[in-house]
Design an enzyme around this catalytic site. Structure first.
Site, mmCIF file in Angstrom:
data_model
loop_
_atom_site.group_PDB
_atom_site.id
_atom_site.type_symbol
_atom_site.label_atom_id
_atom_site.label_comp_id
_atom_site.label_asym_id
_atom_site.label_seq_id
_atom_site.Cartn_x
_atom_site.Cartn_y
_atom_site.Cartn_z
ATOM 1 N N GLY A 100 -107.235 9.474 -61.296
ATOM 2 C CA GLY A 100 -106.269 9.475 -62.408
ATOM 3 C C GLY A 100 -105.040 10.279 -62.070
ATOM 4 O O GLY A 100 -104.997 10.990 -61.073
ATOM 5 N N GLY A 112 -103.130 13.080 -61.830
ATOM 6 C CA GLY A 112 -103.414 14.507 -61.944
ATOM 7 C C GLY A 112 -102.155 15.351 -62.001
ATOM 8 O O GLY A 112 -102.197 16.526 -62.367
ATOM 9 N N ASP A 171 -102.800 21.942 -59.726
ATOM 10 C CA ASP A 171 -101.945 22.581 -60.729
ATOM 11 C C ASP A 171 -101.017 21.589 -61.435
ATOM 12 O O ASP A 171 -100.261 21.966 -62.315
ATOM 13 C CB ASP A 171 -101.117 23.694 -60.092
ATOM 14 C CG ASP A 171 -100.198 23.178 -58.990
ATOM 15 O OD1 ASP A 171 -100.218 21.961 -58.720
ATOM 16 O OD2 ASP A 171 -99.465 23.989 -58.398
ATOM 17 N N ARG A 216 -103.018 0.339 -59.774
ATOM 18 C CA ARG A 216 -103.467 0.376 -58.387
ATOM 19 C C ARG A 216 -104.781 -0.387 -58.240
ATOM 20 O O ARG A 216 -105.443 -0.674 -59.244
ATOM 21 C CB ARG A 216 -103.716 1.846 -57.978
ATOM 22 C CG ARG A 216 -102.538 2.756 -58.264
ATOM 23 C CD ARG A 216 -102.987 4.093 -58.867
ATOM 24 N NE ARG A 216 -101.822 4.854 -59.372
ATOM 25 C CZ ARG A 216 -101.068 5.636 -58.634
ATOM 26 N NH1 ARG A 216 -101.373 5.838 -57.383
ATOM 27 N NH2 ARG A 216 -100.018 6.245 -59.154
ATOM 28 N N ASP A 245 -106.495 4.051 -54.194
ATOM 29 C CA ASP A 245 -105.708 4.544 -55.329
ATOM 30 C C ASP A 245 -104.222 4.616 -54.994
ATOM 31 O O ASP A 245 -103.404 4.867 -55.872
ATOM 32 C CB ASP A 245 -106.210 5.910 -55.798
ATOM 33 C CG ASP A 245 -106.243 6.933 -54.689
ATOM 34 O OD1 ASP A 245 -106.938 6.686 -53.675
ATOM 35 O OD2 ASP A 245 -105.562 7.967 -54.805
ATOM 36 N N ASN A 246 -103.885 4.404 -53.734
ATOM 37 C CA ASN A 246 -102.472 4.391 -53.346
ATOM 38 C C ASN A 246 -102.030 2.985 -52.956
ATOM 39 O O ASN A 246 -101.053 2.812 -52.238
ATOM 40 C CB ASN A 246 -102.235 5.353 -52.175
ATOM 41 C CG ASN A 246 -102.499 6.793 -52.565
ATOM 42 O OD1 ASN A 246 -102.433 7.142 -53.736
ATOM 43 N ND2 ASN A 246 -102.796 7.629 -51.589
ATOM 44 N N ASP A 304 -96.834 6.020 -53.558
ATOM 45 C CA ASP A 304 -97.449 7.309 -53.212
ATOM 46 C C ASP A 304 -97.138 7.733 -51.778
ATOM 47 O O ASP A 304 -98.011 7.756 -50.900
ATOM 48 C CB ASP A 304 -98.964 7.284 -53.472
ATOM 49 C CG ASP A 304 -99.266 7.577 -54.936
ATOM 50 O OD1 ASP A 304 -98.317 7.619 -55.742
ATOM 51 O OD2 ASP A 304 -100.441 7.764 -55.277
HETATM 52 P P1 AMP Z 1 -102.607 11.629 -53.762
HETATM 53 O O1 AMP Z 1 -103.166 12.121 -52.482
HETATM 54 O O2 AMP Z 1 -101.220 12.164 -54.057
HETATM 55 O O3 AMP Z 1 -102.659 10.144 -53.915
HETATM 56 O O4 AMP Z 1 -103.475 12.261 -54.909
HETATM 57 C C1 AMP Z 1 -104.844 12.026 -55.045
HETATM 58 C C2 AMP Z 1 -105.335 12.583 -56.352
HETATM 59 O O5 AMP Z 1 -105.110 13.992 -56.438
HETATM 60 C C3 AMP Z 1 -104.658 11.989 -57.572
HETATM 61 O O6 AMP Z 1 -105.619 11.898 -58.598
HETATM 62 C C4 AMP Z 1 -103.610 13.011 -57.902
HETATM 63 O O7 AMP Z 1 -103.199 12.919 -59.226
HETATM 64 C C5 AMP Z 1 -104.339 14.312 -57.585
HETATM 65 N N1 AMP Z 1 -103.419 15.403 -57.253
HETATM 66 C C6 AMP Z 1 -102.656 15.488 -56.166
HETATM 67 N N2 AMP Z 1 -101.920 16.609 -56.195
HETATM 68 C C7 AMP Z 1 -102.205 17.264 -57.336
HETATM 69 C C8 AMP Z 1 -101.773 18.494 -57.960
HETATM 70 N N3 AMP Z 1 -100.859 19.281 -57.418
HETATM 71 N N4 AMP Z 1 -102.315 18.813 -59.134
HETATM 72 C C9 AMP Z 1 -103.225 18.020 -59.719
HETATM 73 N N5 AMP Z 1 -103.692 16.878 -59.200
HETATM 74 C C10 AMP Z 1 -103.190 16.490 -58.021
HETATM 75 MG MG MG Z 2 -102.088 8.844 -55.017
#
Ligand code: AMP
Ligand code: MG
Length: 492
Positions: free
Chosen positions: A88, A90, A123, A181, A250-251, A260
């Site tokens: 989700g 985040g 965060d 996605r 998810d990407n 992403d």
């Molecule tokens: P990503 O690698 O950017 O595709 O992120 C994978 C997952 O980690 C997704 O659910 C993002 O929303 C969550 N996520 C990545 N960075 C953060 C962050 N700084 N704070 C909270 N959730 C994060």
């Molecule tokens: Mg992502």
């Protein structure tokens, strides 16, 4: 006059388990560092109003624009092959959708706007470096003609984020055809919620593939359509030397946009095994693996759709396998057509594939720069006395000479003049890509010295990737050994 976004909310109108309602967490002192005026206009927004303090407050999440219905979208996903049933948004919040000047529905999302119910340990914030990287690379991709999410604005938050070190925080305003996605489908499929899968599929068809709504088997057609778009997308990535870096499900966007941008990078020297991402230890997402991984991700999508295909599971699997079987052909057709254009061919003949492959192999052996080899080949097409700039890119230039004589025999079979061929090649072989060392230098200047002049200059150069731009010739050069970036990071 207050800033007005003509928001609509078709995603937020879906059942409550598709998302979580959550407001952005205000930041201390937002300052707009970049507004994409051209995109603002395309979205029907007023760039002057967006440039105001109110605009910066909105695009950092400090102030909610009128009509916004902020949500974090639910999704699951395979990360490096391992299934996570709940990911989700985040650190991203969708404000709403707007209809652009071409009638296309576009999501407006803040990335780095604070925690959400999906944040798990993070965060919810973003650091300035990754925000600038995404801004630069997504806009460069758009100008290269590759489907991608866009960047509307980058705002520094006036706050710090804790990563390995303390870094300035920032928020990116991202624009996408949608943020749905493969992992969004997986979220419902993993819960056995076939109704959710169907609702999502209907939403996706209505939004991205409306012509499929009235066909006989819309869900089969949906899978076919997503396969076709992903095959085309990954072919385009390869043709410009792009490495996504984190091709998790998810990407992987259902609309077929690149999404992403984490540890993404363009390669300098051509080598299919190139990996930049620090977290990709096995090279799963290496440059040359990307078509295979796209198919793997599409297979996960197909699994989610099985219950919509047929009540007879074997029959559903057989149909899905048939659809997935089309990927290789679609990808190869797009990739080979692109390669033929890169070496200046207008027609198809037997032996073309081998001809291009031999050039690519020679480039790998000779550590030749991918972008510059093809760009300079566009000049060599004028005749052998124009060969020196390209042959000099190979450690052993005689390997180019051998190849070039075969290439010239082949182009001689076509009626086009050398000048015509040169022009066509320069339209598909960019002179400028966002080279890692340039992106890195931009980030260092911004993070260490609050200096955004290099960022602006790089964006200017990349806005016309196919034009010569002699004043900026240095931007086409590969890194010196000391400038070479060997690893890129997610920034999470
Ligand atoms: P990503 O690698 O950017 O595709 O992120 C994978 C997952 O980690 C997704 O659910 C993002 O929303 C969550 N996520 C990545 N960075 C953060 C962050 N700084 N704070 C909270 N959730 C994060
Ligand atoms: Mg992502």
């Amino acid at each position: 006059m207050t800033l007005h976004f003509p928001f609509e909310h078709t995603y937020a109108a879906l059942p409550a388990n598709f998302f979580a309602r959550v407001e952005p967490t205000p930041v201390a002192a937002p300052r707009l560092i970049k507004l994409n005026r051209e995109l603002a206009v395309q979205l029907g927004l007023d760039p002057d109003q967006l440039s105001s303090l109110e605009g910066a407050e909105i695009m950092s999440g400090k102030r909610l624009p009128e009509g916004a219905q902020p949500i974090a979208m639910a999704y699951a996903g395979h990360q490096f092959g391992h299934f996570v049933p709940q990911l989700g948004d985040g650190r991203a919040i969708l404000l709403g959708e707007v209809i652009d000047r071409d009638g296309v529905r576009r999501d407006i999302q803040l990335k780095g706007s604070g925690p959400t119910p999906f944040s798990r340990r993070g965060d919810g914030r973003a650091a300035l470096g990754p925000v600038l990287r995404e801004y630069i690379v997504s806009e460069a991709m758009a100008k290269l003609g590759i489907p991608t999410t866009r960047s509307l604005a980058a705002v520094v938050s006036g706050e710090s984020v804790m990563r390995e070190t303390v870094l300035p925080g920032a928020v990116l305003t991202r624009v996408a055809a949608s943020h749905i996605r493969v992992g969004t489908f997986q979220f419902f499929a993993a819960r056995g919620d076939t109704d959710g899968v169907r609702r999502l599929a209907d939403h996706v068809i209505g939004r991205h593939y409306p012509h499929l709504a009235s066909v006989e088997r819309p869900y089969h057609a949906l899978l076919d359509a997503v396969i076709a778009r992903q095959a085309d997308l990954v072919a385009r990535w390869l043709l410009v030397g792009f490495i996504h870096g984190v091709m998790n499900t998810d990407n992987t966007s259902i609309s077929g946009e690149t999404i992403d941008y984490g540890p993404c990078a363009f390669m300098d020297e051509y080598n299919p095994s190139t990996v930049f991402s620090s977290i990709d230890e096995m090279g799963r997402y290496a440059y040359g693996n990307q078509p295979r991984i796209a198919l793997w991700n599409l297979t996960r999508l197909a699994e989610c759709l099985l219950p919509l295909f047929s009540d007879d599971k074997d029959k559903a699997i057989e149909q899905a396998q048939f659809a997935l079987g089309e990927f290789a052909e679609k990808f190869t057709a797009a990739y080979q057509a692109g390669l033929r254009a890169k070496i200046g061919l207008f027609t198809t003949a037997e032996g073309d594939e081998a001809l291009v492959q031999d050039l690519l192999d020679a480039m790998t052996k000779n550590q030749a720069d991918f972008t510059n080899t093809f760009r300079r080949l566009g000049d060599a097409v004028l005749g052998p006395d124009h060969d020196e700039p390209v042959r000099g890119l190979l450690i052993d230039p005689t390997m180019f000479d051998e190849w070039a004589s075969r290439w010239r025999q082949r182009t001689a079979l076509e009626p086009q003049s050398p000048a015509e061929r040169r022009e066509a090649m320069h339209r598909v072989n960019p002179a400028f890509i966002p080279r890692n060392h340039r992106v890195e230098a931009v980030i260092q200047a911004a993070v260490n010295n609050d200096d955004y002049a290099p960022f602006e200059e790089l964006l200017t150069v990349l806005s016309k990737p196919f034009e010569e731009q002699p004043d900026f010739a240095a931007y086409s050069e590969p890194p010196e050994p000391s400038q070479r970036v060997t690893q890129t990071f997610c920034g999470t």
